[in-house]
Structure formats: C-alpha cells, structure tokens
Design a protein around this motif. Structure first.
Motif, PDB file in Angstrom:
ATOM      1  N   GLN A   1      47.298  31.555  37.520  1.00 48.11           N
ATOM      2  CA  GLN A   1      46.631  30.288  37.784  1.00 48.11           C
ATOM      3  C   GLN A   1      45.436  30.531  38.690  1.00 48.11           C
ATOM      4  O   GLN A   1      45.489  31.355  39.595  1.00 48.11           O
ATOM      5  CB  GLN A   1      47.575  29.298  38.475  1.00 48.11           C
ATOM      6  CG  GLN A   1      48.579  28.704  37.536  1.00 48.11           C
ATOM      7  CD  GLN A   1      49.216  27.459  38.128  1.00 48.11           C
ATOM      8  OE1 GLN A   1      48.769  26.915  39.129  1.00 48.11           O
ATOM      9  NE2 GLN A   1      50.280  27.001  37.498  1.00 48.11           N
ATOM     10  N   GLU A   2      44.384  29.804  38.437  1.00 45.79           N
ATOM     11  CA  GLU A   2      43.178  29.856  39.268  1.00 45.79           C
ATOM     12  C   GLU A   2      42.563  28.467  39.257  1.00 45.79           C
ATOM     13  O   GLU A   2      42.447  27.842  38.185  1.00 45.79           O
ATOM     14  CB  GLU A   2      42.185  30.897  38.726  1.00 45.79           C
ATOM     15  CG  GLU A   2      40.908  31.000  39.502  1.00 45.79           C
ATOM     16  CD  GLU A   2      41.091  31.626  40.878  1.00 45.79           C
ATOM     17  OE1 GLU A   2      40.252  31.361  41.749  1.00 45.79           O
ATOM     18  OE2 GLU A   2      42.060  32.381  41.098  1.00 45.79           O
TER      19      GLU A   2
ATOM     20  N   HIS B   1      45.924  26.887  34.456  1.00 43.13           N
ATOM     21  CA  HIS B   1      46.602  28.028  33.858  1.00 43.13           C
ATOM     22  C   HIS B   1      45.569  29.028  33.326  1.00 43.13           C
ATOM     23  O   HIS B   1      44.544  28.622  32.767  1.00 43.13           O
ATOM     24  CB  HIS B   1      47.509  27.536  32.732  1.00 43.13           C
ATOM     25  CG  HIS B   1      48.360  28.600  32.142  1.00 43.13           C
ATOM     26  ND1 HIS B   1      49.376  29.220  32.837  1.00 43.13           N
ATOM     27  CD2 HIS B   1      48.333  29.167  30.915  1.00 43.13           C
ATOM     28  CE1 HIS B   1      49.943  30.125  32.055  1.00 43.13           C
ATOM     29  NE2 HIS B   1      49.335  30.113  30.887  1.00 43.13           N
ATOM     30  N   VAL B   2      45.817  30.303  33.501  1.00 41.23           N
ATOM     31  CA  VAL B   2      44.975  31.367  32.967  1.00 41.23           C
ATOM     32  C   VAL B   2      45.752  32.021  31.827  1.00 41.23           C
ATOM     33  O   VAL B   2      46.827  32.572  32.038  1.00 41.23           O
ATOM     34  CB  VAL B   2      44.642  32.420  34.058  1.00 41.23           C
ATOM     35  CG1 VAL B   2      43.832  33.562  33.470  1.00 41.23           C
ATOM     36  CG2 VAL B   2      43.906  31.776  35.223  1.00 41.23           C
TER      37      VAL B   2
ATOM     38  N   ARG C   1      36.183  37.276  35.919  1.00 40.72           N
ATOM     39  CA  ARG C   1      36.923  36.413  36.846  1.00 40.72           C
ATOM     40  C   ARG C   1      37.611  35.287  36.085  1.00 40.72           C
ATOM     41  O   ARG C   1      37.033  34.716  35.159  1.00 40.72           O
ATOM     42  CB  ARG C   1      35.952  35.787  37.864  1.00 40.72           C
ATOM     43  CG  ARG C   1      35.301  36.758  38.797  1.00 40.72           C
ATOM     44  CD  ARG C   1      34.379  36.040  39.801  1.00 40.72           C
ATOM     45  NE  ARG C   1      33.477  35.087  39.187  1.00 40.72           N
ATOM     46  CZ  ARG C   1      32.320  35.401  38.609  1.00 40.72           C
ATOM     47  NH1 ARG C   1      31.917  36.645  38.555  1.00 40.72           N
ATOM     48  NH2 ARG C   1      31.557  34.456  38.102  1.00 40.72           N
ATOM     49  N   PRO C   2      38.824  34.946  36.494  1.00 41.17           N
ATOM     50  CA  PRO C   2      39.486  33.808  35.850  1.00 41.17           C
ATOM     51  C   PRO C   2      38.704  32.519  36.121  1.00 41.17           C
ATOM     52  O   PRO C   2      38.225  32.302  37.227  1.00 41.17           O
ATOM     53  CB  PRO C   2      40.852  33.749  36.537  1.00 41.17           C
ATOM     54  CG  PRO C   2      41.005  35.007  37.291  1.00 41.17           C
ATOM     55  CD  PRO C   2      39.640  35.575  37.500  1.00 41.17           C
ATOM     56  N   GLN C   3      38.561  31.704  35.092  1.00 33.55           N
ATOM     57  CA  GLN C   3      37.885  30.406  35.172  1.00 33.55           C
ATOM     58  C   GLN C   3      36.403  30.513  35.548  1.00 33.55           C
ATOM     59  O   GLN C   3      35.830  29.570  36.094  1.00 33.55           O
ATOM     60  CB  GLN C   3      38.604  29.445  36.146  1.00 33.55           C
ATOM     61  CG  GLN C   3      40.095  29.390  36.066  1.00 33.55           C
ATOM     62  CD  GLN C   3      40.645  28.864  34.753  1.00 33.55           C
ATOM     63  OE1 GLN C   3      39.954  28.757  33.763  1.00 33.55           O
ATOM     64  NE2 GLN C   3      41.932  28.558  34.745  1.00 33.55           N
ATOM     65  N   GLN C   4      35.760  31.619  35.271  1.00 29.32           N
ATOM     66  CA  GLN C   4      34.338  31.764  35.626  1.00 29.32           C
ATOM     67  C   GLN C   4      33.516  30.723  34.864  1.00 29.32           C
ATOM     68  O   GLN C   4      33.800  30.420  33.713  1.00 29.32           O
ATOM     69  CB  GLN C   4      33.866  33.194  35.373  1.00 29.32           C
ATOM     70  CG  GLN C   4      33.635  33.581  33.937  1.00 29.32           C
ATOM     71  CD  GLN C   4      32.279  33.159  33.413  1.00 29.32           C
ATOM     72  OE1 GLN C   4      31.322  33.005  34.176  1.00 29.32           O
ATOM     73  NE2 GLN C   4      32.185  32.954  32.113  1.00 29.32           N
ATOM     74  N   ARG C   5      32.514  30.174  35.542  1.00 31.72           N
ATOM     75  CA  ARG C   5      31.704  29.116  34.951  1.00 31.72           C
ATOM     76  C   ARG C   5      30.216  29.262  35.226  1.00 31.72           C
ATOM     77  O   ARG C   5      29.457  28.323  35.024  1.00 31.72           O
ATOM     78  CB  ARG C   5      32.176  27.747  35.477  1.00 31.72           C
ATOM     79  CG  ARG C   5      33.632  27.463  35.179  1.00 31.72           C
ATOM     80  CD  ARG C   5      34.101  26.126  35.661  1.00 31.72           C
ATOM     81  NE  ARG C   5      34.254  25.966  37.094  1.00 31.72           N
ATOM     82  CZ  ARG C   5      35.225  26.502  37.830  1.00 31.72           C
ATOM     83  NH1 ARG C   5      36.118  27.298  37.298  1.00 31.72           N
ATOM     84  NH2 ARG C   5      35.306  26.253  39.117  1.00 31.72           N
TER      85      ARG C   5
END
Length: 183
Positions: A15-16, A20-21, A171-175
């Motif tokens: 999770q980040e 959920h990842v 990176r997780p959830q990179q935007r």
C-alpha cells in the motif's frame, strides 16, 4: 577478498498513499561485508592492485544474487560502498566506480545507464540510502527512488559494505509528468 557476511533484504510495498499496490512494489538489496583491501597500509597512492583483486570478484558475486532475490525483471538499480572508520571513502569508490564491478550488474540486467551510487564512511550500523534509476534511461522520473539500508554490525572499522539494489518497477503510485513536458 575476505567476506565476513552477505545480507539480502527484500521489501514488498502493498500500500502507498492509502491505496493498494498491485502487484506489490518489490525492491531487493544484497550487501557483502568485506575486509578493506587497503586496511592497515596507511595512505595508498596506487589503488589499482586492490581494485584488480577485488572489484570484479565482488561485482560477479553480488549481481546475480540481487537479480535472483528480486525475482522479477530489473527496471531500476543502484549501488553502495560504505567504508568503516579506519578506511577512506576513496577505498569504497575505487571498488564500485569501475567497469570491472558495474558491468556485472549491467550485463545481468541488460542495462545501459550508469549505476547511481552512494559512498560514505561510517561506523557499524550506519544508515545509508541507495539511489535507484531506470536501467536504460536515467531521465525516467518514475524510477528515481531510494532504498534505505542498515546493517546493525557493519562495517567494522577495517571493512567495507558493498551493496547492489534492484527494483522491479518505479515508485508505487508515481504521478509525475514525463520530463519532456517541461522541456
């Protein structure tokens, strides 16, 4: 080369940012604690003999281990040399900033970029961050990340911690927008 120990660390982020990842974001680190090849010699002008006897061997040992530990294709990578208090930062740099060391990792991952690195001197238990970048394009922002490492009993004063890190993704959830949007 004298190895005291090898440590493998695997981190799975599920999770980040409260989300959920999927799949979990995996990073692996393999670190070898070795005797400093210049230990007890005072200031050594020519580091090449120590590089010749150590750099390729340690690179060949660590590269396949970190790829195996990751258990997925490597997308980002980095390296570290943490020198014990009786050594010089240059001792660590001499081992990891040579093609004799880094090419083992590049070949194992089909990478084309330079390996980002951290090198420093510190006592046993010193905390260090290994920077990671994409294996073929260092400008891909999503893969700029770090992994935090600490070996509670290393390096001893006459040792060097040599480590490789690999990530299966950015990176997780990179935007962040692509770099080209700012040029």
């Amino acid at each position: 080369m004298t190895i005291r120990k090898i440590t493998t660390i695997i981190e799975d982020i599920h999770q980040e940012g409260g989300r959920h990842v999927d799949p979990a974001a995996r990073v692996a680190v393999v670190a070898a604690v070795i005797e400093n090849p210049w230990r007890g010699q005072g200031f050594v002008e020519d580091l090449q003999p120590g590089i010749e006897t150590t750099a390729s061997e340690i690179g060949a040992l660590l590269a396949p281990r970190v790829v195996e530990a990751l258990g997925a294709p490597v997308e980002a990578y980095g390296k570290a040399a943490i020198v014990g208090l009786d050594g010089e930062v240059e001792h660590g740099s001499a081992l990891i900033h040579t093609l004799k060391f880094g090419d083992h990792f590049r070949q194992a991952t089909q990478a084309t970029t330079l390996l980002p690195a951290v090198e420093k001197r510190g006592p046993a238990g010193v905390l260090f961050d290994i920077p990671l970048k994409h294996i073929t394009d260092a400008t891909i922002r999503s893969h700029h990340q770090t992994v935090e490492v600490r070996l509670s009993d290393a390096p001893h004063a006459g040792e060097i911690v040599i480590a490789l890190a690999a990530a299966a993704q950015g990176r997780p959830q990179q935007r962040l927008a692509d770099l080209s949007t700012e040029q």
